[in-house]
Design a protein around this motif. Structure first.
Motif, PDB file in Angstrom:
ATOM      1  N   LEU A   9       0.845  -1.365   0.053  1.00 38.72           N
ATOM      2  CA  LEU A   9       0.030  -0.157   0.150  1.00 38.72           C
ATOM      3  C   LEU A   9       0.777   1.306   0.154  1.00 38.72           C
ATOM      4  O   LEU A   9       0.619   2.242  -0.524  1.00 38.72           O
ATOM      5  CB  LEU A   9      -0.983   0.175   1.166  1.00 38.72           C
ATOM      6  CG  LEU A   9      -2.379  -0.966   0.916  1.00 38.72           C
ATOM      7  CD1 LEU A   9      -3.002  -0.956   2.320  1.00 38.72           C
ATOM      8  CD2 LEU A   9      -3.044  -0.482  -0.158  1.00 38.72           C
ATOM      9  N   ARG A  66       2.123   2.549  -3.355  1.00 40.18           N
ATOM     10  CA  ARG A  66       0.951   2.835  -4.296  1.00 40.18           C
ATOM     11  C   ARG A  66       0.668   4.455  -3.939  1.00 40.18           C
ATOM     12  O   ARG A  66      -0.027   5.194  -4.574  1.00 40.18           O
ATOM     13  CB  ARG A  66      -0.320   2.065  -4.063  1.00 40.18           C
ATOM     14  CG  ARG A  66      -0.138   0.722  -4.736  1.00 40.18           C
ATOM     15  CD  ARG A  66      -1.491  -0.215  -4.196  1.00 40.18           C
ATOM     16  NE  ARG A  66      -2.653   0.676  -5.254  1.00 40.18           N
ATOM     17  CZ  ARG A  66      -3.862   0.353  -4.850  1.00 40.18           C
ATOM     18  NH1 ARG A  66      -4.132  -0.525  -3.769  1.00 40.18           N
ATOM     19  NH2 ARG A  66      -4.682   1.052  -5.544  1.00 40.18           N
ATOM     20  N   GLN A  67       1.408   4.936  -2.834  1.00 38.74           N
ATOM     21  CA  GLN A  67       0.970   6.226  -2.408  1.00 38.74           C
ATOM     22  C   GLN A  67       1.896   7.267  -3.481  1.00 38.74           C
ATOM     23  O   GLN A  67       3.038   6.940  -3.610  1.00 38.74           O
ATOM     24  CB  GLN A  67       1.456   6.573  -1.088  1.00 38.74           C
ATOM     25  CG  GLN A  67       0.946   5.680   0.105  1.00 38.74           C
ATOM     26  CD  GLN A  67      -0.511   5.824   0.041  1.00 38.74           C
ATOM     27  OE1 GLN A  67      -1.063   6.867   0.162  1.00 38.74           O
ATOM     28  NE2 GLN A  67      -1.152   4.629   0.124  1.00 38.74           N
ATOM     29  N   ARG A  88      -6.474   5.719  -1.105  1.00 44.70           N
ATOM     30  CA  ARG A  88      -5.306   4.926  -0.966  1.00 44.70           C
ATOM     31  C   ARG A  88      -4.722   5.319   0.500  1.00 44.70           C
ATOM     32  O   ARG A  88      -4.438   4.387   1.316  1.00 44.70           O
ATOM     33  CB  ARG A  88      -4.256   5.144  -1.781  1.00 44.70           C
ATOM     34  CG  ARG A  88      -4.486   4.655  -3.308  1.00 44.70           C
ATOM     35  CD  ARG A  88      -3.457   4.950  -4.227  1.00 44.70           C
ATOM     36  NE  ARG A  88      -3.744   4.498  -5.627  1.00 44.70           N
ATOM     37  CZ  ARG A  88      -3.041   4.695  -6.623  1.00 44.70           C
ATOM     38  NH1 ARG A  88      -1.835   4.984  -6.527  1.00 44.70           N
ATOM     39  NH2 ARG A  88      -3.390   4.072  -7.872  1.00 44.70           N
TER      40      ARG A  88
END
Length: 222
Positions: free
Chosen positions: A51, A54-55, A69
């Motif tokens: 995660l 994906r930032q 997100r």
């Protein structure tokens, strides 16, 4: 026998055998969790890392996709923190000789990412200290966690691992205990000297627009 009798009375809808079986089942579940400790830590750390990858830190604050997100990451952080707290209570800190080197790294990653969960960090520090004393975890991680908690609580650091940038040109230590004692503690854990850490931190500064060494630096009020 008195202990067993109290247990039976505390659960009026269950017979003594049922109470004992329930306790055995809980103990078995705990043992199973500890047997799979390394795998659980790897899964939690992997979810966190996926995660974070994906930032988009350059996206506008109001970007709806990034907001989604961030929300997902916050949810995973809370879930990981709650599960790690339970695993620490059941199994202690993951030990190099039992769970492998990577398990300790994964646990440390999860604790470090739980930036505002002071209760988790304090629990982790207690278990990590025991592992360090047994030679089953790196002392530098205990020093970093101890200092992280101290800074969060407004106390002086004991190891001097936390620094802050006061302007574009200089990094300084957050408030520390007596410098000589800090240096002694660092030496016991095999950490670089305070001077070496200062040099490494300030060596990464881009000095193009910084004052010359003879020009006094301006002290900022924070």
């Amino acid at each position: 026998m008195m202990h067993l009798k109290r247990m039976s009375m505390a659960a009026p809808g269950l017979g003594l055998c049922a109470v004992l079986l329930c306790g055995a089942a809980q103990a078995g579940a705990s043992s199973a969790s500890c047997a799979a400790y390394a795998q659980e830590l790897a899964a939690m750390a992997g979810a966190d890392a996926a995660l974070r990858a994906r930032q988009d830190f350059l996206a506008p604050p109001a970007d709806p996709e990034q907001a989604r997100r961030r929300s997902q990451l916050a949810l995973v952080e809370r879930s990981n923190g709650a599960r790690l707290q339970a695993l620490l209570a059941d199994c202690g800190w993951p030990l190099r000789g039992v769970h492998g080197e990577q398990a300790g790294k994964d646990a440390w990653r999860l604790v470090r990412q739980a930036g505002d969960d002071l209760a988790l960090q304090k629990t982790a520090a207690q278990h990590l200290q025991q592992a360090v004393l047994r030679g089953e975890a790196p002392g530098r991680e205990l020093a970093q966690l101890d200092d992280r908690i101290a800074v969060a609580e407004g106390r002086p650091q004991r190891y001097g691992t936390r620094m802050r940038q006061v302007d574009a040109c200089q990094w300084v230590f957050h408030p520390m205990d007596d410098r000589a004692r800090v240096a002694e503690r660092r030496a016991q854990l095999g950490l670089p000297t305070l001077e070496q850490q200062e040099g490494m931190a300030n060596g990464m500064v881009i000095h193009e627009n910084c004052p010359t060494p003879n020009t006094p630096l301006i002290s900022l009020p924070f």
